[in-house]
Design a protein around this motif. Sequence first.
Motif, PDB file in Angstrom:
ATOM      1  N   PHE A  71       0.848  -1.191   0.000  1.00 28.43           N
ATOM      2  CA  PHE A  71       0.000   0.000   0.000  1.00 28.43           C
ATOM      3  C   PHE A  71       0.892   1.253   0.000  1.00 28.43           C
ATOM      4  CE2 PHE A  71      -2.090   3.443   2.361  1.00 28.43           C
ATOM      5  CZ  PHE A  71      -3.322   3.517   1.734  1.00 28.43           C
ATOM      6  N   TYR A  72       1.862   1.274   0.928  1.00 26.77           N
ATOM      7  CA  TYR A  72       2.778   2.428   1.003  1.00 26.77           C
ATOM      8  C   TYR A  72       3.711   2.462  -0.207  1.00 26.77           C
ATOM      9  CZ  TYR A  72       1.351   1.951   5.911  1.00 26.77           C
ATOM     10  OH  TYR A  72       0.634   1.819   7.057  1.00 26.77           O
ATOM     11  N   LEU A  73       4.203   1.282  -0.596  1.00 25.78           N
ATOM     12  CA  LEU A  73       5.164   1.234  -1.700  1.00 25.78           C
ATOM     13  C   LEU A  73       4.534   1.782  -2.974  1.00 25.78           C
ATOM     14  CD1 LEU A  73       7.988   0.459  -2.579  1.00 25.78           C
ATOM     15  CD2 LEU A  73       7.138  -1.812  -3.163  1.00 25.78           C
ATOM     16  N   GLY A  74       3.268   1.418  -3.211  1.00 23.32           N
ATOM     17  CA  GLY A  74       2.578   1.937  -4.391  1.00 23.32           C
ATOM     18  C   GLY A  74       2.535   3.458  -4.365  1.00 23.32           C
ATOM     19  N   LEU A  75       2.203   4.012  -3.205  1.00 23.70           N
ATOM     20  CA  LEU A  75       2.138   5.476  -3.099  1.00 23.70           C
ATOM     21  C   LEU A  75       3.516   6.091  -3.348  1.00 23.70           C
ATOM     22  CD1 LEU A  75      -0.222   5.966  -0.025  1.00 23.70           C
ATOM     23  CD2 LEU A  75      -0.770   6.199  -2.441  1.00 23.70           C
ATOM     24  N   ILE A  76       4.557   5.442  -2.817  1.00 20.25           N
ATOM     25  CA  ILE A  76       5.908   5.982  -2.991  1.00 20.25           C
ATOM     26  C   ILE A  76       6.283   5.973  -4.470  1.00 20.25           C
ATOM     27  CG2 ILE A  76       8.353   5.574  -2.508  1.00 20.25           C
ATOM     28  CD1 ILE A  76       7.398   4.384   0.234  1.00 20.25           C
ATOM     29  N   ILE A  77       6.019   4.844  -5.135  1.00 19.21           N
ATOM     30  CA  ILE A  77       6.366   4.743  -6.559  1.00 19.21           C
ATOM     31  C   ILE A  77       5.589   5.785  -7.365  1.00 19.21           C
ATOM     32  CG2 ILE A  77       6.227   3.247  -8.590  1.00 19.21           C
ATOM     33  CD1 ILE A  77       6.773   0.895  -6.751  1.00 19.21           C
ATOM     34  N   PHE A  78       4.316   5.940  -7.028  1.00 15.62           N
ATOM     35  CA  PHE A  78       3.500   6.942  -7.709  1.00 15.62           C
ATOM     36  C   PHE A  78       4.106   8.340  -7.518  1.00 15.62           C
ATOM     37  CE2 PHE A  78       0.071  10.077  -7.733  1.00 15.62           C
ATOM     38  CZ  PHE A  78      -0.528   9.817  -8.952  1.00 15.62           C
ATOM     39  N   ALA A  79       4.499   8.629  -6.259  1.00 15.55           N
ATOM     40  CA  ALA A  79       5.040   9.961  -5.966  1.00 15.55           C
ATOM     41  C   ALA A  79       6.360  10.192  -6.699  1.00 15.55           C
ATOM     42  CB  ALA A  79       5.236  10.137  -4.462  1.00 15.55           C
ATOM     43  N   VAL A  80       7.183   9.167  -6.774  1.00 18.89           N
ATOM     44  CA  VAL A  80       8.448   9.319  -7.489  1.00 18.89           C
ATOM     45  C   VAL A  80       8.177   9.625  -8.962  1.00 18.89           C
ATOM     46  CG1 VAL A  80      10.499   8.091  -8.297  1.00 18.89           C
ATOM     47  CG2 VAL A  80       9.808   7.911  -5.905  1.00 18.89           C
ATOM     48  N   GLY A  81       7.233   8.877  -9.539  1.00 15.98           N
ATOM     49  CA  GLY A  81       6.873   9.130 -10.941  1.00 15.98           C
ATOM     50  C   GLY A  81       6.396  10.555 -11.134  1.00 15.98           C
ATOM     51  N   ALA A  82       5.530  11.006 -10.229  1.00 20.38           N
ATOM     52  CA  ALA A  82       4.992  12.356 -10.362  1.00 20.38           C
ATOM     53  C   ALA A  82       6.098  13.393 -10.215  1.00 20.38           C
ATOM     54  CB  ALA A  82       3.903  12.589  -9.312  1.00 20.38           C
ATOM     55  N   LEU A  83       7.020  13.135  -9.299  1.00 25.16           N
ATOM     56  CA  LEU A  83       8.116  14.081  -9.089  1.00 25.16           C
ATOM     57  C   LEU A  83       8.969  14.186 -10.353  1.00 25.16           C
ATOM     58  CD1 LEU A  83       9.219  15.893  -6.903  1.00 25.16           C
ATOM     59  CD2 LEU A  83      10.631  14.027  -6.071  1.00 25.16           C
ATOM     60  N   ILE A  84       9.194  13.053 -11.020  1.00 24.26           N
ATOM     61  CA  ILE A  84       9.941  13.095 -12.281  1.00 24.26           C
ATOM     62  C   ILE A  84       9.168  13.925 -13.303  1.00 24.26           C
ATOM     63  CG2 ILE A  84      10.879  11.721 -14.182  1.00 24.26           C
ATOM     64  CD1 ILE A  84      11.297   9.453 -12.158  1.00 24.26           C
ATOM     65  N   GLY A  85       7.840  13.730 -13.342  1.00 20.77           N
ATOM     66  CA  GLY A  85       7.015  14.514 -14.261  1.00 20.77           C
ATOM     67  C   GLY A  85       7.171  16.007 -14.012  1.00 20.77           C
ATOM     68  N   VAL A  86       7.190  16.386 -12.734  1.00 20.53           N
ATOM     69  CA  VAL A  86       7.365  17.790 -12.393  1.00 20.53           C
ATOM     70  C   VAL A  86       8.747  18.268 -12.854  1.00 20.53           C
ATOM     71  CG1 VAL A  86       7.500  19.441 -10.496  1.00 20.53           C
ATOM     72  CG2 VAL A  86       5.762  17.662 -10.462  1.00 20.53           C
ATOM     73  N   GLY A  87       9.751  17.391 -12.695  1.00 19.20           N
ATOM     74  CA  GLY A  87      11.101  17.721 -13.169  1.00 19.20           C
ATOM     75  C   GLY A  87      11.107  17.979 -14.668  1.00 19.20           C
ATOM     76  N   ILE A  88      10.351  17.184 -15.426  1.00 19.81           N
ATOM     77  CA  ILE A  88      10.272  17.359 -16.877  1.00 19.81           C
ATOM     78  C   ILE A  88       9.713  18.748 -17.198  1.00 19.81           C
ATOM     79  CG2 ILE A  88       9.222  16.495 -19.012  1.00 19.81           C
ATOM     80  CD1 ILE A  88      10.828  14.282 -18.024  1.00 19.81           C
ATOM     81  N   PHE A  89       8.737  19.179 -16.384  1.00 19.79           N
ATOM     82  CA  PHE A  89       8.166  20.511 -16.585  1.00 19.79           C
ATOM     83  C   PHE A  89       9.244  21.572 -16.451  1.00 19.79           C
ATOM     84  CE2 PHE A  89       6.539  24.345 -14.425  1.00 19.79           C
ATOM     85  CZ  PHE A  89       5.623  24.804 -15.358  1.00 19.79           C
ATOM     86  N   PHE A  90      10.028  21.488 -15.363  1.00 19.99           N
ATOM     87  CA  PHE A  90      11.093  22.481 -15.173  1.00 19.99           C
ATOM     88  C   PHE A  90      12.112  22.395 -16.310  1.00 19.99           C
ATOM     89  CE2 PHE A  90       9.584  22.528 -10.747  1.00 19.99           C
ATOM     90  CZ  PHE A  90       9.571  23.898 -10.533  1.00 19.99           C
ATOM     91  N   ALA A  91      12.452  21.170 -16.702  1.00 20.59           N
ATOM     92  CA  ALA A  91      13.433  21.006 -17.776  1.00 20.59           C
ATOM     93  C   ALA A  91      12.893  21.605 -19.077  1.00 20.59           C
ATOM     94  CB  ALA A  91      13.758  19.530 -17.963  1.00 20.59           C
ATOM     95  N   THR A  92      11.593  21.464 -19.306  1.00 19.66           N
ATOM     96  CA  THR A  92      11.020  22.019 -20.532  1.00 19.66           C
ATOM     97  C   THR A  92      11.069  23.547 -20.510  1.00 19.66           C
ATOM     98  OG1 THR A  92       9.602  20.088 -20.703  1.00 19.66           O
ATOM     99  CG2 THR A  92       8.988  21.984 -22.043  1.00 19.66           C
ATOM    100  N   LEU A  93      10.872  24.142 -19.324  1.00 24.35           N
ATOM    101  CA  LEU A  93      11.028  25.598 -19.226  1.00 24.35           C
ATOM    102  C   LEU A  93      12.440  26.002 -19.634  1.00 24.35           C
ATOM    103  CD1 LEU A  93       9.318  26.683 -15.851  1.00 24.35           C
ATOM    104  CD2 LEU A  93       8.379  26.700 -18.149  1.00 24.35           C
ATOM    105  N   VAL A  94      13.413  25.213 -19.177  1.00 22.12           N
ATOM    106  CA  VAL A  94      14.804  25.523 -19.504  1.00 22.12           C
ATOM    107  C   VAL A  94      15.034  25.390 -21.009  1.00 22.12           C
ATOM    108  CG1 VAL A  94      17.187  24.759 -19.201  1.00 22.12           C
ATOM    109  CG2 VAL A  94      15.652  24.865 -17.234  1.00 22.12           C
ATOM    110  N   VAL A  95      14.513  24.311 -21.596  1.00 20.34           N
ATOM    111  CA  VAL A  95      14.669  24.090 -23.034  1.00 20.34           C
ATOM    112  C   VAL A  95      14.046  25.244 -23.819  1.00 20.34           C
ATOM    113  CG1 VAL A  95      13.887  22.670 -24.961  1.00 20.34           C
ATOM    114  CG2 VAL A  95      14.779  21.592 -22.893  1.00 20.34           C
ATOM    115  N   ALA A  96      12.816  25.597 -23.451  1.00 23.52           N
ATOM    116  CA  ALA A  96      12.114  26.643 -24.201  1.00 23.52           C
ATOM    117  C   ALA A  96      12.863  27.963 -24.104  1.00 23.52           C
ATOM    118  CB  ALA A  96      10.694  26.804 -23.668  1.00 23.52           C
TER     119      ALA A  96
END
Lengths: 575, 54, 177
Positions: free
Chosen positions: A154-179
Amino acid sequence: MTAIDVSHSGLAAARAAFRTCRFTGLKVDIAAQRLIMANAVAAVVFLAVGGLMGLLVALTRWPAVHLLPSEWFYLVLTGHGANVLLFWIIFFEIAILYFASAVLLGSRIATPKIAWAAFVLMVAGAIMTNVAVFQGDSSVMFTSYPPMQASPHFYLGLIIFAVGALIGVGIFFATLVVAHGERTYEGSIPLVTFGALTAAIIAVFTLASGAIILVPTWLWSLGLVAEIDPLMYKVVWWGMGHSSQQINVAAHVSVWYAIGALTIGAKPLSEKVSRTAFLLYILFLQLASAHHLLADPGMSATWKIVNTSYLMYLAVLGSLIHGLTVPGALEAAQRRNGYTKGAFEWLRKAPWGNPAFSGMFLSLVMFGFIGGISGVVLGTEQLNLLMHNTIYVPGHFHGTVVAGTTLAFMAMTYYVLPLIFQRDVIWPKLARWQPYLFGMGAGGISLFMMGAGTLGVPRRHWDITLTDAMHPFDLPSGGFLMMGLNGLAAVIAAAGGILYILITVGTVLWGKRLDKGEAPLTFPLHKQAATVAEYGSHATVKLPGTIILVSVFFLSFVLYYFVNWKYLSEIWLLR
Amino acid sequence: MDDRPESEPRQERVPAMQQLLDNPFLLLFIGITIPTILYIVWGVMEIASIPVAP
Amino acid sequence: MAISPPQNRLWWNEPIERVEIGWVVVAFLWGLFMFFFMIAWHFIGGQNLSTETYRITPAAYEQKVATFAEKYQVSEESGVPVVRPPVGEDVFILARLWEWWPLLELKKGQSYRIHLSSIDWQHGFSLQPVNINISVHPGYEQIITLTPTEAGDFGIACNEYCGIGHHMMTGRIRVVE
Ligand code: HEM
Ligand SMILES: [Cu+2]
Ligand SMILES: [Cu+2]
């Protein structure tokens, strides 16, 4: 990040494939488009699952129906919280982040492969947690307060989900840098992207808090850590649990601005004020996590007051500003479009038949009047005693996160479908009604649960008749009535929700393709007179309608605030 | 993202507040620092300083 | 539009609408008022949640409550002691799966120092129909000073989810004239 992107940028930029949107002229990176589609589809799937669970919960809490047995009720309630609050909302937010960065800035998305990996992690995590819930030994509510314990996955699923989401947020910042690096836009980022940036910043704090507390909790469930302090857990967990609601606020305010722009060509009254309001969110919104500890032992009154008030209500100030600037921008745009009679012609003749617009406006009004006001009252140190953990609390946040965020995201979907999926919405007649149906239901469940909570009905409670209790007593009959009305409203909300799912899925599968043939839409959709004002209100200083609306809102706020103090002053003395 | 290349036509200086609002990573930094200090660190200190029952 | 970069590169220097400034001032002042009102209520109000808290092991707390109940027990109801502490005495309430223990009898208009703690999971002290709601944690003993202002039977429900018996968890405070 910068170094890597810049060194590869020539290559990657050359490789990225773009199309030009026929409706808006925006340059759309195909990789970003696919990612937006995937995240949006996942969001809708989890909304369908979680929304259905919400209906089952509400039908169980309807005293005359009392649908599920107790074990199932607590299981389904746990699943409802996790699927809608975490999975539906965060998948959709990732889609918004990609849209607001890559699409609005006309840039390629940074590292699409990693973005896909993030998506896979999020899906895997969400499924893992759902499996744990349905196995039946993790009915701990999505808050999972220790010492109550769920299965490790139950906890592990939430952790994995959060890690994925955090990477997604990182992609957003990286895209700002690219643009920025590839100079795909001039000057400052658009306001909507700035709102998305606000959401992304809050998301980093949110997901980090989640990881800090869930990782040790997971280890504890595996027997590797001896004990988790329940108070410490609660403080850090709400750093995630409440801040994630603030991501929603930043995201749906951006959506309001975006829909206003796409529908009637609204532009911010002034960039400065709207962006400063977002800045107040960045600085102070996350402190409100303390709302959840006002009735807990150990925390000093100073800590409570400073945090629960977002440092002197400065983040509330941000919301109040948006509460004026969003309708103000709409009014200004409508007046430019020629609706200038009286105080309210602009509102009466607004495109109420356009589900994106009606959904957005209902979301704005209900978020302010229901979710916003009740949130400030509930978050007042002493007033919290009256409602803490009663069903008033779910009432309040169905006003924010369902009538506010979810409805705004549904409204946005009516533009995501033609612009990103390039499909014409099927059943336009039904689509017209969908926001009203869902909005009415969502407003209803919020108000009725708030009413029941004021009468003392507890939250997360299977049997308020207390028949099997050792020392039974009667809760006020008004509370039972409210829970019945809540059940009725839930049926309406569910009907609106099901309609949304059918329209969305149907459109994605069978909607008429819009990428060839005649283009049936031009954005902004409802614009009559073109104007070339430098900044929004240039030509229209007078906003009488908005002033009236905001005054009504303010009076309701002040009145409701003092009614609650009056009520508090009449209960037993406590010090 | 406040740096304007020299090749741009010269404009007025960008005001400090706009420079702040145009800089996502500076915003990210303060947006994490403030709640970490005021909410998390202070909150954890409060809990750590709860005395043992007499 | 809100979805494209600001037309004016130096948007920070644009003038602000009067209506915007007016509203910002009103909203800011209202925020200040609400902030200071919370502080003021600590001085002028009769309802503030005490923050007096101690760490305690569940076993030690259970012992304290048992001693208290034994000392002042006046009767028994369905196997649970009914306890009538003298005015001004410390009063102990124990939360456990799934009851608030023991049953209490207090005097109207008198103040009592009420101790709250749990010996297992978290619970939610919810006094009805007064509607006072306080979170109760294991390992922490919170002490509030409570003055009942009305006589009658008052139920205590649990409003923090505490497992499958959550909806059966109750207790009672009887207030006599
Ligand atoms: C058809 C629409 C929905 C209905 C009828 C509904 C109804 C309910 C009801 C009756 C409760 C139970 C309150 C309790 O017993 O304590 C609840 C809890 C909750 N709902 Fe909904 N809801 C709906 C949609 C949503 C959505 C879209 C979200 C989030 C975006 C949401 C978030 C939550 C959360 C977080 C809880 C609290 C769960 C918990 O206490 O652990 N709901 N909902
Ligand atoms: Cu309990
Ligand atoms: Cu309980």
